[in-house]
Design a protein around this motif. Structure first.
Motif, PDB file in Angstrom:
ATOM      1  N   LEU A 171       0.837  -1.210   0.000  1.00 12.30           N
ATOM      2  CA  LEU A 171       0.000   0.000   0.000  1.00 12.30           C
ATOM      3  C   LEU A 171       0.871   1.260   0.000  1.00 12.30           C
ATOM      4  O   LEU A 171       0.559   2.246  -0.665  1.00 12.30           O
ATOM      5  CB  LEU A 171      -0.954  -0.010   1.204  1.00 12.30           C
ATOM      6  CG  LEU A 171      -2.110  -1.014   1.063  1.00 12.30           C
ATOM      7  CD1 LEU A 171      -2.827  -1.205   2.395  1.00 12.30           C
ATOM      8  CD2 LEU A 171      -3.103  -0.558  -0.008  1.00 12.30           C
ATOM      9  N   TRP A 172       1.990   1.227   0.732  1.00 15.29           N
ATOM     10  CA  TRP A 172       2.906   2.381   0.714  1.00 15.29           C
ATOM     11  C   TRP A 172       3.467   2.575  -0.695  1.00 15.29           C
ATOM     12  O   TRP A 172       3.491   3.676  -1.238  1.00 15.29           O
ATOM     13  CB  TRP A 172       4.059   2.177   1.713  1.00 15.29           C
ATOM     14  CG  TRP A 172       5.073   3.277   1.602  1.00 15.29           C
ATOM     15  CD1 TRP A 172       5.005   4.515   2.185  1.00 15.29           C
ATOM     16  CD2 TRP A 172       6.274   3.260   0.822  1.00 15.29           C
ATOM     17  NE1 TRP A 172       6.091   5.267   1.815  1.00 15.29           N
ATOM     18  CE2 TRP A 172       6.883   4.539   0.982  1.00 15.29           C
ATOM     19  CE3 TRP A 172       6.898   2.313   0.017  1.00 15.29           C
ATOM     20  CZ2 TRP A 172       8.092   4.872   0.354  1.00 15.29           C
ATOM     21  CZ3 TRP A 172       8.095   2.642  -0.611  1.00 15.29           C
ATOM     22  CH2 TRP A 172       8.680   3.914  -0.436  1.00 15.29           C
ATOM     23  N   ARG A 173       3.897   1.476  -1.282  1.00 13.95           N
ATOM     24  CA  ARG A 173       4.497   1.555  -2.613  1.00 13.95           C
ATOM     25  C   ARG A 173       3.507   2.115  -3.639  1.00 13.95           C
ATOM     26  O   ARG A 173       3.895   2.871  -4.534  1.00 13.95           O
ATOM     27  CB  ARG A 173       4.939   0.149  -3.016  1.00 13.95           C
ATOM     28  CG  ARG A 173       5.935   0.119  -4.129  1.00 13.95           C
ATOM     29  CD  ARG A 173       6.377  -1.322  -4.366  1.00 13.95           C
ATOM     30  NE  ARG A 173       7.367  -1.362  -5.418  1.00 13.95           N
ATOM     31  CZ  ARG A 173       8.654  -1.604  -5.221  1.00 13.95           C
ATOM     32  NH1 ARG A 173       9.108  -1.839  -4.017  1.00 13.95           N
ATOM     33  NH2 ARG A 173       9.495  -1.617  -6.239  1.00 13.95           N
ATOM     34  N   PRO A 238      11.739   8.320   9.199  1.00 11.69           N
ATOM     35  CA  PRO A 238      11.319   9.059   8.011  1.00 11.69           C
ATOM     36  C   PRO A 238      10.902   8.148   6.857  1.00 11.69           C
ATOM     37  O   PRO A 238      11.512   7.108   6.630  1.00 11.69           O
ATOM     38  CB  PRO A 238      12.566   9.869   7.621  1.00 11.69           C
ATOM     39  CG  PRO A 238      13.709   9.202   8.302  1.00 11.69           C
ATOM     40  CD  PRO A 238      13.168   8.496   9.509  1.00 11.69           C
ATOM     41  N   CYS A 239       9.859   8.564   6.145  1.00 12.80           N
ATOM     42  CA  CYS A 239       9.437   7.873   4.929  1.00 12.80           C
ATOM     43  C   CYS A 239      10.588   7.929   3.926  1.00 12.80           C
ATOM     44  O   CYS A 239      11.149   8.996   3.687  1.00 12.80           O
ATOM     45  CB  CYS A 239       8.205   8.581   4.359  1.00 12.80           C
ATOM     46  SG  CYS A 239       7.786   8.066   2.679  1.00 12.80           S
ATOM     47  N   PRO A 240      10.955   6.798   3.337  1.00 13.26           N
ATOM     48  CA  PRO A 240      12.071   6.800   2.380  1.00 13.26           C
ATOM     49  C   PRO A 240      11.782   7.625   1.128  1.00 13.26           C
ATOM     50  O   PRO A 240      12.712   8.013   0.417  1.00 13.26           O
ATOM     51  CB  PRO A 240      12.252   5.330   2.000  1.00 13.26           C
ATOM     52  CG  PRO A 240      11.360   4.547   2.852  1.00 13.26           C
ATOM     53  CD  PRO A 240      10.408   5.462   3.564  1.00 13.26           C
ATOM     54  N   ARG A 241      10.505   7.932   0.871  1.00 13.06           N
ATOM     55  CA  ARG A 241      10.175   8.685  -0.336  1.00 13.06           C
ATOM     56  C   ARG A 241      10.117  10.189  -0.063  1.00 13.06           C
ATOM     57  O   ARG A 241      10.618  10.973  -0.855  1.00 13.06           O
ATOM     58  CB  ARG A 241       8.842   8.192  -0.881  1.00 13.06           C
ATOM     59  CG  ARG A 241       8.500   8.695  -2.275  1.00 13.06           C
ATOM     60  CD  ARG A 241       7.063   8.337  -2.621  1.00 13.06           C
ATOM     61  NE  ARG A 241       6.899   6.940  -2.973  1.00 13.06           N
ATOM     62  CZ  ARG A 241       5.941   6.142  -2.478  1.00 13.06           C
ATOM     63  NH1 ARG A 241       5.072   6.592  -1.609  1.00 13.06           N
ATOM     64  NH2 ARG A 241       5.851   4.893  -2.871  1.00 13.06           N
ATOM     65  N   CYS A 242       9.503  10.588   1.080  1.00 15.30           N
ATOM     66  CA  CYS A 242       9.267  12.024   1.275  1.00 15.30           C
ATOM     67  C   CYS A 242       9.799  12.554   2.595  1.00 15.30           C
ATOM     68  O   CYS A 242       9.749  13.760   2.838  1.00 15.30           O
ATOM     69  CB  CYS A 242       7.769  12.316   1.163  1.00 15.30           C
ATOM     70  SG  CYS A 242       6.858  11.774   2.605  1.00 15.30           S
ATOM     71  N   GLY A 243      10.258  11.683   3.487  1.00 15.84           N
ATOM     72  CA  GLY A 243      10.837  12.149   4.742  1.00 15.84           C
ATOM     73  C   GLY A 243       9.848  12.371   5.881  1.00 15.84           C
ATOM     74  O   GLY A 243      10.248  12.581   7.022  1.00 15.84           O
ATOM     75  N   TYR A 258       1.952   3.500   7.862  1.00 21.45           N
ATOM     76  CA  TYR A 258       1.769   4.211   6.598  1.00 21.45           C
ATOM     77  C   TYR A 258       2.405   5.590   6.680  1.00 21.45           C
ATOM     78  O   TYR A 258       2.749   6.072   7.771  1.00 21.45           O
ATOM     79  CB  TYR A 258       0.275   4.332   6.265  1.00 21.45           C
ATOM     80  CG  TYR A 258      -0.461   5.355   7.085  1.00 21.45           C
ATOM     81  CD1 TYR A 258      -0.687   5.152   8.435  1.00 21.45           C
ATOM     82  CD2 TYR A 258      -0.891   6.547   6.500  1.00 21.45           C
ATOM     83  CE1 TYR A 258      -1.333   6.104   9.190  1.00 21.45           C
ATOM     84  CE2 TYR A 258      -1.548   7.505   7.253  1.00 21.45           C
ATOM     85  CZ  TYR A 258      -1.763   7.280   8.586  1.00 21.45           C
ATOM     86  OH  TYR A 258      -2.392   8.228   9.336  1.00 21.45           O
ATOM     87  N   CYS A 259       2.575   6.225   5.526  1.00 12.63           N
ATOM     88  CA  CYS A 259       3.100   7.581   5.458  1.00 12.63           C
ATOM     89  C   CYS A 259       1.933   8.534   5.228  1.00 12.63           C
ATOM     90  O   CYS A 259       1.249   8.427   4.209  1.00 12.63           O
ATOM     91  CB  CYS A 259       4.104   7.709   4.309  1.00 12.63           C
ATOM     92  SG  CYS A 259       4.515   9.439   3.982  1.00 12.63           S
ATOM     93  N   PRO A 260       1.690   9.458   6.156  1.00  9.64           N
ATOM     94  CA  PRO A 260       0.521  10.343   6.014  1.00  9.64           C
ATOM     95  C   PRO A 260       0.617  11.282   4.809  1.00  9.64           C
ATOM     96  O   PRO A 260      -0.413  11.805   4.369  1.00  9.64           O
ATOM     97  CB  PRO A 260       0.485  11.137   7.327  1.00  9.64           C
ATOM     98  CG  PRO A 260       1.730  10.819   8.050  1.00  9.64           C
ATOM     99  CD  PRO A 260       2.414   9.649   7.413  1.00  9.64           C
ATOM    100  N   THR A 261       1.790  11.482   4.268  1.00 12.23           N
ATOM    101  CA  THR A 261       1.917  12.330   3.079  1.00 12.23           C
ATOM    102  C   THR A 261       1.722  11.519   1.795  1.00 12.23           C
ATOM    103  O   THR A 261       0.898  11.868   0.949  1.00 12.23           O
ATOM    104  CB  THR A 261       3.298  13.021   3.062  1.00 12.23           C
ATOM    105  OG1 THR A 261       3.436  13.768   4.267  1.00 12.23           O
ATOM    106  CG2 THR A 261       3.442  13.937   1.857  1.00 12.23           C
ATOM    107  N   CYS A 262       2.469  10.428   1.658  1.00 12.18           N
ATOM    108  CA  CYS A 262       2.363   9.611   0.431  1.00 12.18           C
ATOM    109  C   CYS A 262       1.033   8.869   0.342  1.00 12.18           C
ATOM    110  O   CYS A 262       0.600   8.493  -0.737  1.00 12.18           O
ATOM    111  CB  CYS A 262       3.482   8.577   0.377  1.00 12.18           C
ATOM    112  SG  CYS A 262       5.119   9.288   0.283  1.00 12.18           S
ATOM    113  N   GLN A 263       0.421   8.598   1.513  1.00 11.75           N
ATOM    114  CA  GLN A 263      -0.817   7.824   1.538  1.00 11.75           C
ATOM    115  C   GLN A 263      -1.893   8.663   2.226  1.00 11.75           C
ATOM    116  O   GLN A 263      -2.289   8.390   3.361  1.00 11.75           O
ATOM    117  CB  GLN A 263      -0.609   6.507   2.285  1.00 11.75           C
ATOM    118  CG  GLN A 263       0.416   5.596   1.631  1.00 11.75           C
ATOM    119  CD  GLN A 263       0.874   4.479   2.560  1.00 11.75           C
ATOM    120  OE1 GLN A 263       1.864   4.613   3.269  1.00 11.75           O
ATOM    121  NE2 GLN A 263       0.132   3.374   2.584  1.00 11.75           N
TER     122      GLN A 263
HETATM  123 ZN   LIG Z   1       6.059   9.550   2.309  1.00 11.27          ZN
END
Ligand SMILES: [Zn+2]
Length: 266
Positions: A171-173, A238-243, A258-263
């Motif tokens: 789901l993160w991906r 930190p999220c590996p995509r957006c920090g 989950y990442c609240p920004t990417c997801q």
């Molecule tokens: Zn993220």
């Protein structure tokens, strides 16, 4: 808890020892947990297959064709040596193989081949994610009317073998919040690809060994996919995509990362 990559890794590592081997005796003290195992004594293993999180040891060298179904539970695994947590010893003409299971949630049963009436989850299981049976069109169609996406994935109905770790990672991906309902075509297409990518990579590196250390490959090595987790067990990192800091909360009684920004919430 072992998911598809850990079960597939286990299957691949015990396959050379078991395929073509004759079972002499199945030794255990719990006939209510390891059902009808006497039926495979004297039989020769034809092949080892897998569906979702189940290992299927097939005996079709003569009638009746039988199948030994093994579910690893939380902590079950095959080992070349016995130990204090050995629950079953499979004696074969090539030597013994030990089934160790500290928490005893693992289960074995022997059935006529393909008869899964006692295992409703296996009987209703969706397609294998790494096979051609996992159709994009069918997944997109089913996702359109599905409820919250993470529990839907965990049901094993849209696709086999996903548990908590790989559902969170996929789901993160795909950039989809775990509670999103009724995915649109673009979301479902991304998720379909993410499931295949995450699982294929995890199988390639032997699955995930978590900090509790319960899962090991049958040769005693750990898996290595935990080193590549993006969200699972990474809360406050930190999220590996957006920090953004990864969050953990409870969804349908499962720890969910989950990442609240990417997801973004639906
Ligand atoms: Zn993220």
């Amino acid at each position: 808890m072992p998911e598809l990559p850990e079960v597939e890794t286990t299957r691949r590592l015990i396959e050379p020892q078991l395929t073509g081997a004759r079972v002499l005796r199945v030794e255990h003290a719990h006939p209510e947990r390891y059902l009808r195992t006497a039926a495979i004594e004297g039989r020769t293993v034809s092949e080892l297959a897998r569906r979702g999180k189940y290992i299927l040891v097939r005996f079709h060298e003569r009638e009746p064709a039988l199948e030994l179904i093994v579910h690893l539970g939380m902590t079950g695994g095959f080992r070349p040596q016995g130990g204090p947590h050995t629950r079953v010893t499979l004696h074969t003409d090539r030597g013994p193989l030990f089934f160790n299971d500290a928490r005893r949630f693992g289960k074995w049963l022997v059935v006529p081949e393909g008869d899964y009436r006692e295992l409703p989850t296996l009987a209703a299981m969706g397609p294998e994610p790494l096979s051609d049976d996992f159709s994009l069109a069918e997944f997109v169609r089913a996702a359109r009317s599905a409820g919250a996406v993470k529990p839907w994935l965990l049901s094993q109905k849209p696709v086999a073998g996903l548990g908590n770790i790989y559902a969170d990672e996929a789901l993160w991906r795909a950039g989809i919040h775990p509670e999103t309902r009724g995915l649109d075509e673009a979301q479902a297409t991304r998720l379909h690809a993410a499931i295949r990518e995450v699982l294929a990579r995890a199988v390639e590196v032997g699955g995930s060994t978590l900090s509790d250390n319960t899962y090991q490959q049958p040769d005693g090595k750990p898996g290595y996919f935990q080193l590549e987790h993006s969200v699972y067990a990474r809360e406050r990192q930190p999220c590996p995509r957006c920090g953004t800091e990864i969050r953990k909360y409870w969804l349908a009684q499962r720890g969910t990362h989950y990442c609240p920004t990417c997801q973004a919430a639906p």
